[in-house]
Design a protein around this motif. Structure first.
Motif, short mmCIF file in Angstrom:
data_model
loop_
_atom_site.label_atom_id
_atom_site.label_comp_id
_atom_site.label_asym_id
_atom_site.label_seq_id
_atom_site.Cartn_x
_atom_site.Cartn_y
_atom_site.Cartn_z
N GLN A 9 0.75 -1.15 -0.11
CA GLN A 9 0.01 -0.11 0.03
C GLN A 9 0.83 1.22 -0.04
OE1 GLN A 9 -3.44 0.38 2.50
NE2 GLN A 9 -3.09 -1.42 3.38
N GLY A 17 9.25 -2.99 8.89
CA GLY A 17 8.49 -4.43 8.49
C GLY A 17 8.25 -4.71 7.35
N ASN A 18 7.89 -3.49 6.34
CA ASN A 18 7.77 -3.80 5.08
C ASN A 18 9.06 -4.33 4.45
OD1 ASN A 18 6.01 -0.61 5.08
ND2 ASN A 18 5.03 -2.50 4.94
N TYR A 127 -12.10 -5.41 1.13
CA TYR A 127 -10.53 -5.38 0.79
C TYR A 127 -9.93 -6.81 0.69
CZ TYR A 127 -5.75 -4.14 2.62
OH TYR A 127 -4.43 -4.05 2.68
N GLN A 131 -7.84 -8.19 -2.55
CA GLN A 131 -6.43 -8.59 -2.68
C GLN A 131 -6.59 -10.16 -3.56
OE1 GLN A 131 -4.74 -8.49 1.06
NE2 GLN A 131 -2.87 -9.95 0.59
N ASP A 134 -6.23 -9.32 -7.24
CA ASP A 134 -5.01 -9.04 -7.54
C ASP A 134 -4.02 -10.20 -7.82
OD1 ASP A 134 -5.66 -6.58 -6.49
OD2 ASP A 134 -4.73 -6.69 -4.80
N VAL A 145 4.83 -12.58 1.12
CA VAL A 145 4.38 -11.44 2.13
C VAL A 145 5.04 -11.71 3.29
CG1 VAL A 145 2.10 -10.95 0.97
CG2 VAL A 145 2.49 -13.16 2.24
N GLY A 146 4.74 -10.68 4.37
CA GLY A 146 5.03 -10.95 5.77
C GLY A 146 3.92 -11.81 6.48
N ASP A 148 1.66 -11.33 8.94
CA ASP A 148 0.47 -10.59 9.02
C ASP A 148 -0.53 -10.85 7.73
OD1 ASP A 148 2.52 -8.93 7.49
OD2 ASP A 148 0.93 -7.29 7.70
N GLN A 149 0.16 -11.23 6.60
CA GLN A 149 -0.73 -11.38 5.27
C GLN A 149 -1.34 -12.82 5.09
OE1 GLN A 149 -2.03 -8.72 3.36
NE2 GLN A 149 -1.26 -7.74 5.12
N ILE A 184 7.98 -7.76 12.18
CA ILE A 184 8.71 -6.64 13.18
C ILE A 184 7.55 -5.94 13.92
CG2 ILE A 184 10.10 -4.57 13.04
CD1 ILE A 184 11.74 -6.55 11.90
N MET A 194 4.60 -3.66 13.89
CA MET A 194 5.02 -2.30 13.07
C MET A 194 3.86 -1.93 12.03
SD MET A 194 8.71 -0.99 12.13
CE MET A 194 9.39 -0.82 13.85
N LYS A 196 2.16 1.30 9.25
CA LYS A 196 2.08 2.70 8.85
C LYS A 196 1.21 3.43 9.64
CE LYS A 196 3.16 0.94 4.44
NZ LYS A 196 2.46 0.06 3.53
P1 TYM Z 1 1.13 -3.71 3.67
O1 TYM Z 1 1.22 -2.40 2.54
O2 TYM Z 1 0.61 -3.54 4.71
O3 TYM Z 1 2.37 -4.27 3.76
C1 TYM Z 1 3.30 -4.79 2.67
C2 TYM Z 1 4.14 -5.72 2.93
O4 TYM Z 1 4.92 -5.61 4.07
C3 TYM Z 1 4.52 -6.75 5.13
N1 TYM Z 1 4.77 -5.95 6.29
C4 TYM Z 1 5.49 -6.52 7.51
N2 TYM Z 1 6.25 -7.57 7.64
C5 TYM Z 1 6.65 -7.77 8.70
N3 TYM Z 1 6.37 -7.26 10.00
C6 TYM Z 1 5.63 -5.75 9.78
N4 TYM Z 1 5.62 -5.50 10.72
C7 TYM Z 1 5.03 -5.57 8.60
N5 TYM Z 1 4.06 -4.80 8.27
C8 TYM Z 1 4.03 -5.13 6.99
C9 TYM Z 1 3.29 -7.18 4.65
O5 TYM Z 1 3.15 -8.62 5.13
C10 TYM Z 1 3.23 -7.29 3.12
O6 TYM Z 1 3.93 -8.16 2.52
N6 TYM Z 1 -2.96 -6.30 1.91
C11 TYM Z 1 -1.36 -5.92 1.46
C12 TYM Z 1 -1.23 -5.56 0.25
C13 TYM Z 1 -1.84 -6.35 -0.80
C14 TYM Z 1 -1.17 -7.41 -1.43
C15 TYM Z 1 -1.89 -7.92 -2.49
C16 TYM Z 1 -0.20 -8.30 -0.90
C17 TYM Z 1 -2.86 -5.97 -1.61
N7 TYM Z 1 -2.93 -6.85 -2.68
C18 TYM Z 1 -1.80 -9.12 -3.12
C19 TYM Z 1 0.00 -9.39 -1.67
C20 TYM Z 1 -0.77 -9.78 -2.79
C21 TYM Z 1 -1.32 -4.89 2.61
O7 TYM Z 1 -1.66 -4.17 3.24
O8 TYM Z 1 0.29 -4.80 2.65
#
Ligand code: TYM
Length: 327
Positions: A9, A17-18, A127, A131, A134, A145-146, A148-149, A184, A194, A196
């Motif tokens: 996003q 984290g990202n 939402y 996803q 996508d 992905v991390g 959390d996903q 993270i 962690m 945004k």
């Molecule tokens: P988003 O934008 O919140 O985060 C992007 C990526 O960063 C990882 N992430 C983390 N990993 C470890 N510790 C953390 N604290 C942390 N915060 C974020 C997330 O796991 C992610 O991989 N819904 C998704 C975006 C999305 C998406 C998709 C992802 C939309 N369509 C299709 C994969 C496939 C999101 O909000 O990520």
């Protein structure tokens, strides 16, 4: 054929984290696979209110950050989700295959909806379905992905299977590729990830933070009354989060980091981790600044990525239209 898809996003500055949960893996995977797509998912970001000019700037800043981290448009497709309208169209079709109770318990809905005075939007509720669209629009096989996903990815897998059962075997069932770095956590509340949207600004370490900000954030990081450096996420979440960040930044294992830190107290240790973070991100920070000065280059990268993404999405979506009976 293997195909990698992931999204991020554009909600402002990207954080550690990202980086360690996703972007670092993205950079590696573009070298290992032939078909790799990364999307800046602006439709997802619009699920909470955004000021248009700030939003547009965040999209460009996110683009600059991904490029500076090593995402290479020669090796992958980097594109803006809203420039490929089939994402939203397929989202609608998949929404018609998904029950309300299935997505009611998703964290993005429960957490935001539970906060006071926030009613939530239909977009935020659906939402996870967008996803899934996508991912499936490109018949993707792997999704880095991390942690959390993971729930979101399970939904995408369920929807793919449901669609296949109803319309014939069409979508591959996508698999997650998880980063070796655990989630993270916030520096101010190490029981939460962690994020945004953390209202406590000192909790989130941004890739673009200055050395002074990084030092301050570590100095204010919540730990506990034991001064030793150990790794025990359940009973000592604060110091364990510092160890996780330290291991991620240095590329060492948790065990190696803890071994190195025998005899240090947490106050001193915070300074060491802060310095490691400063060193790691200094070149990336400089490169982001350089790229931000050339807005038209960033726009061109996104435009070219969208054109190529459309070429992949269009035949898949045409086939879906036929399968569901639109044509
Ligand atoms: P988003 O934008 O919140 O985060 C992007 C990526 O960063 C990882 N992430 C983390 N990993 C470890 N510790 C953390 N604290 C942390 N915060 C974020 C997330 O796991 C992610 O991989 N819904 C998704 C975006 C999305 C998406 C998709 C992802 C939309 N369509 C299709 C994969 C496939 C999101 O909000 O990520």
């Amino acid at each position: 054929m293997d195909r990698i898809f992931s999204g991020i996003q554009p909600t402002g500055k990207l954080h550690l984290g990202n980086y360690f949960g996703a972007i670092q893996n993205w950079v590696r995977l573009q070298e290992e696979y032939n078909s790799v797509l990364y999307s800046i998912v602006d439709l997802h970001a619009l699920t909470v209110p955004r000021e248009p000019a700030v939003f547009r700037q965040s999209i460009l800043d996110t683009t600059a950050t991904l490029l500076a981290c090593g995402i290479n448009p020669e090796k992958c497709l980097l594109f803006l989700q809203s420039q490929v309208p089939e994402h939203a169209e397929l989202g609608w079709i998949l929404g018609c295959l998904t029950s309300m109770p299935r997505i009611q318990s998703f964290p993005q809905w429960k957490v935001k909806n539970a906060s006071q005075n926030y009613e939530g939007t239909v977009g935020l509720f659906t939402y996870p379905v967008l996803q899934a669209a996508d991912i499936l629009l490109y018949k993707s096989t792997h999704v880095p992905v991390g942690e959390d996903q993971v729930l979101h990815l399970e939904l995408a897998r369920d929807i793919a299977q449901h669609f296949n059962k109803k319309y014939g075997n069409f979508f591959p069932v996508p698999k997650a590729i998880l980063s070796t770095t655990k989630k993270i956590k916030s520096l101010r509340d190490p029981t939460a990830k962690m994020s945004k949207s953390d209202p406590q600004k000192l909790g989130t370490l941004n890739i673009t933070d200055s050395p002074e900000e990084i030092v301050l954030k570590f100095r204010k990081a919540v730990t506990d009354f034991t001064s030793e450096v150990t790794y025990d996420p359940d009973s000592r979440p604060g110091v364990s989060n510092l160890v996780t960040i330290h291991a991620a930044v240095t590329g060492l294992s948790i065990k190696e980091v803890v071994h190195q830190c025998v005899g240090l107290d947490t106050a001193h240790y915070k300074g060491i981790v802060a310095e490691a973070v400063i060193q790691k991100f200094a070149p990336i920070r400089n490169e982001i600044k350089r790229l931000q000065e050339d807005k038209s280059h960033l726009e061109k990268v996104l435009q070219a990525g969208a054109e190529k993404a459309k070429e992949l999405a269009s035949p898949v979506y045409q086939e879906i239209r036929r399968l569901v009976g639109f044509q």
